[in-house]
Each structure stands twice: as C-alpha cells, then as structure tokens.
Design a protein around this motif. Structure first.
Motif, short mmCIF file in Angstrom:
data_model
loop_
_atom_site.label_atom_id
_atom_site.label_comp_id
_atom_site.label_asym_id
_atom_site.label_seq_id
_atom_site.Cartn_x
_atom_site.Cartn_y
_atom_site.Cartn_z
N LEU A 19 -27.74 -5.14 49.36
CA LEU A 19 -28.34 -5.25 48.03
C LEU A 19 -29.65 -4.48 47.87
CD1 LEU A 19 -27.85 -9.06 47.31
CD2 LEU A 19 -26.47 -7.15 46.46
N VAL A 20 -30.40 -4.33 48.97
CA VAL A 20 -31.77 -3.80 48.88
C VAL A 20 -31.86 -2.44 49.57
CG1 VAL A 20 -34.19 -4.28 49.39
CG2 VAL A 20 -32.64 -6.17 48.93
N SER A 21 -32.40 -1.46 48.87
CA SER A 21 -32.59 -0.11 49.43
C SER A 21 -33.77 -0.10 50.40
CB SER A 21 -32.83 0.90 48.31
OG SER A 21 -34.07 0.65 47.70
N GLU A 22 -33.95 1.02 51.08
CA GLU A 22 -35.06 1.15 52.02
C GLU A 22 -36.41 1.00 51.33
OE1 GLU A 22 -34.84 4.60 54.50
OE2 GLU A 22 -32.80 4.14 55.13
N ASP A 23 -36.49 1.39 50.06
CA ASP A 23 -37.76 1.26 49.34
C ASP A 23 -37.87 -0.08 48.60
OD1 ASP A 23 -35.90 1.91 47.39
OD2 ASP A 23 -37.19 3.34 46.35
N LYS A 28 -27.43 -2.10 43.72
CA LYS A 28 -26.29 -2.32 42.84
C LYS A 28 -26.75 -2.80 41.47
CE LYS A 28 -23.32 -3.56 46.69
NZ LYS A 28 -22.21 -4.39 47.12
N SER A 29 -25.85 -2.68 40.50
CA SER A 29 -26.13 -3.26 39.18
C SER A 29 -26.20 -4.77 39.31
CB SER A 29 -25.02 -2.90 38.20
OG SER A 29 -25.04 -1.53 37.90
N VAL A 30 -27.04 -5.38 38.51
CA VAL A 30 -27.17 -6.84 38.46
C VAL A 30 -26.43 -7.30 37.21
CG1 VAL A 30 -28.81 -8.75 38.26
CG2 VAL A 30 -29.38 -6.76 39.67
N LEU A 31 -25.46 -8.22 37.40
CA LEU A 31 -24.57 -8.65 36.33
C LEU A 31 -24.60 -10.15 36.11
CD1 LEU A 31 -21.44 -6.66 37.59
CD2 LEU A 31 -23.16 -5.87 35.97
N LEU A 40 -29.34 -5.53 34.85
CA LEU A 40 -30.20 -4.46 35.37
C LEU A 40 -29.36 -3.35 35.98
CD1 LEU A 40 -32.89 -6.58 37.27
CD2 LEU A 40 -33.37 -5.02 35.38
N CYS A 41 -29.79 -2.12 35.80
CA CYS A 41 -29.16 -0.97 36.46
C CYS A 41 -29.69 -0.86 37.89
CB CYS A 41 -29.48 0.30 35.69
SG CYS A 41 -28.67 0.42 34.10
N PRO A 42 -28.96 -0.16 38.77
CA PRO A 42 -29.44 0.04 40.14
C PRO A 42 -30.81 0.75 40.15
CG PRO A 42 -27.14 0.68 39.96
CD PRO A 42 -27.62 0.41 38.56
N GLY A 43 -31.66 0.33 41.10
CA GLY A 43 -32.96 0.96 41.29
C GLY A 43 -34.04 0.55 40.31
N ALA A 124 -33.23 -14.45 39.70
CA ALA A 124 -32.79 -15.07 40.95
C ALA A 124 -31.53 -14.37 41.46
CB ALA A 124 -32.53 -16.55 40.73
N VAL A 125 -31.59 -13.89 42.70
CA VAL A 125 -30.47 -13.18 43.32
C VAL A 125 -29.22 -14.07 43.34
CG1 VAL A 125 -29.65 -12.13 45.48
CG2 VAL A 125 -31.98 -11.68 44.67
N GLU A 126 -29.38 -15.36 43.59
CA GLU A 126 -28.25 -16.29 43.67
C GLU A 126 -27.61 -16.59 42.31
OE1 GLU A 126 -28.99 -19.94 45.81
OE2 GLU A 126 -30.32 -18.90 47.19
N ARG A 127 -28.30 -16.30 41.23
CA ARG A 127 -27.80 -16.64 39.90
C ARG A 127 -27.14 -15.47 39.17
NH1 ARG A 127 -30.66 -21.50 37.46
NH2 ARG A 127 -30.74 -22.87 39.25
N VAL A 128 -27.00 -14.33 39.87
CA VAL A 128 -26.36 -13.15 39.27
C VAL A 128 -25.36 -12.56 40.26
CG1 VAL A 128 -28.28 -12.53 37.73
CG2 VAL A 128 -28.28 -11.69 40.08
N ASP A 129 -24.48 -11.71 39.75
CA ASP A 129 -23.55 -10.95 40.59
C ASP A 129 -24.08 -9.53 40.77
OD1 ASP A 129 -21.70 -12.98 41.04
OD2 ASP A 129 -20.46 -12.44 39.33
N HIS A 130 -23.52 -8.84 41.76
CA HIS A 130 -23.93 -7.46 42.04
C HIS A 130 -22.68 -6.60 42.19
CE1 HIS A 130 -27.17 -10.13 43.40
NE2 HIS A 130 -27.97 -9.16 42.98
#
Length: 131
Positions: A19-23, A28-31, A40-43, A124-130
């Motif tokens: 889910l998380v890039s090096e920076d 991924k998109s947040v859905l 949210l769009c990626p990045g 919240a990461v747990e409350r959305v899909d990716h």
C-alpha cells in the motif's frame, strides 16, 4: 488477474508494503468499501500512524445516533488539502471534529478532521478498499 482474485484483493487488507511507496505515499487508489467510489488517487496521501477514535460505520443519517461505541484506529492516509479528495463528504460538526464519509453512498465515517487543524484530513486504512 481474474474477477475472483480482484474481489479478494479488495476485500482483504493489503500489507503495508503493498500500500505504501518508498516515499510514504499511497500506491493504490483508495475506494469506498460499500460502493467502490474513488476517494483518493494513487500518490495523493501520506501514510500516518496516529490513534484516532471513529464511530461504527453507518450511513450519514444514523451516524449522529451513535455515542460511545466505535474503534480506535492507528493506520491512516493523511491528506493536507480537502481538494485533494476525488470524492468525500463531511458530517456536521461533532464538537471540534468533522467525520469524513463517502460522498456517493454516505457511508462512514471513513475518516476524521479536526477543525483546529486546517491541514490534516485522516482516512482510516481499515475503513477503505485499495485497488
């Protein structure tokens, strides 16, 4: 990837490295978990660990009826500008807090915003899909 694998990927929470890039941004998109609308769009968001309390997931009308129950969640996507979102709504003020909800199906809260900090919107990461 076939249809079955795709649905499994969206239902199960991915590992942090997926889910998380090096920076530190979302790869991924947040859905929305309910309707699949893009939040949210990626990045566009930074991974943040901050423990926040969110009431149980409900539609907007039922959200205000819930007092005391909910979840303490620590993994979030942090966005510093409300216009970064593709599709998000806000509840009425609950004290100094506005909860983030899906603007299409009004399920939430998927996130949290304190009115004292104009540059911090947490999803919240747990409350959305990716995807």
């Amino acid at each position: 990837m076939d249809k079955e694998e795709s649905s499994v990927e969206s239902k199960e929470c991915c590992t942090r490295s997926e889910l998380v890039s090096e920076d530190g941004k979302n790869l991924k998109s947040v859905l929305c978990q309910r309707c699949g609308s893009k939040v949210l769009c990626p990045g566009m968001a930074v991974y943040s660990e901050k423990e926040l309390f969110l009431p149980p997931m409900r539609n907007k009308k039922a959200l205000s009826l819930t007092e005391g129950s909910g979840d303490n969640l620590a993994a979030h996507w942090l966005v510093d500008d409300m216009y970064t979102f593709e599709n998000v709504g806000f509840t009425n003020d609950v004290g100094r807090i506005k909860y983030l909800i899906c603007a299409d199906c009004e399920i939430g809260p998927i996130g949290w915003h304190c009115l004292d900090d104009k540059k911090s919107y947490y999803v919240a990461v747990e409350r959305v899909d990716h995807a």
